[in-house]
Design a protein around this motif. Structure first.
Motif: not given
Length: 105
Positions: A48, A51-52, A55, A79-80, A83-84, A86-87
């Motif tokens: 996280e 990711i921040e 951003k 970011l991509e 996020e991948e 994390r998911a």
């Protein structure tokens, strides 16, 4: 001097993802985290924070990811990727937790 998020994310990326796919790295992370909830929170917090950082376009993030053998050239790619990660991690973690739950009653 690296900040806490930089140290945590750098260690995570280098240890679990540097030379393998997101899926394979997430599998190893889940193996550790499913046995110790503190690791789960630590992993999620580090992702996280990354990711921040992507951003807000923190230049340290790209350097950190490169140092951890993750090839990204832009904040969008970072970011991509995160996020991948994390998911994928959350999907695998939740499946592992469900598989280990014992029915009650």
């Amino acid at each position: 001097m690296p900040t806490d998020w930089q140290t945590e994310l750098g260690d995570l990326l280098a240890a679990y993802l540097g030379y393998q796919s997101i899926d394979a790295g997430a599998t190893e992370m889940v193996y550790v985290a499913a046995r110790n909830p503190a690791h789960h929170q630590q992993f999620l917090t580090a992702i996280e924070a990354g990711i921040e950082a992507a951003k807000r376009q923190d230049p340290e993030l790209l350097t950190l990811m490169t140092r951890s053998s993750i090839t990204v050239y832009t904040f969008g790619e970072a970011l991509e990727y995160l996020e991948e990660l994390r998911a994928t991690y959350l999907q695998q973690y939740e499946a592992a937790i469900r598989a280990n739950q014992k029915p009650t009653g």
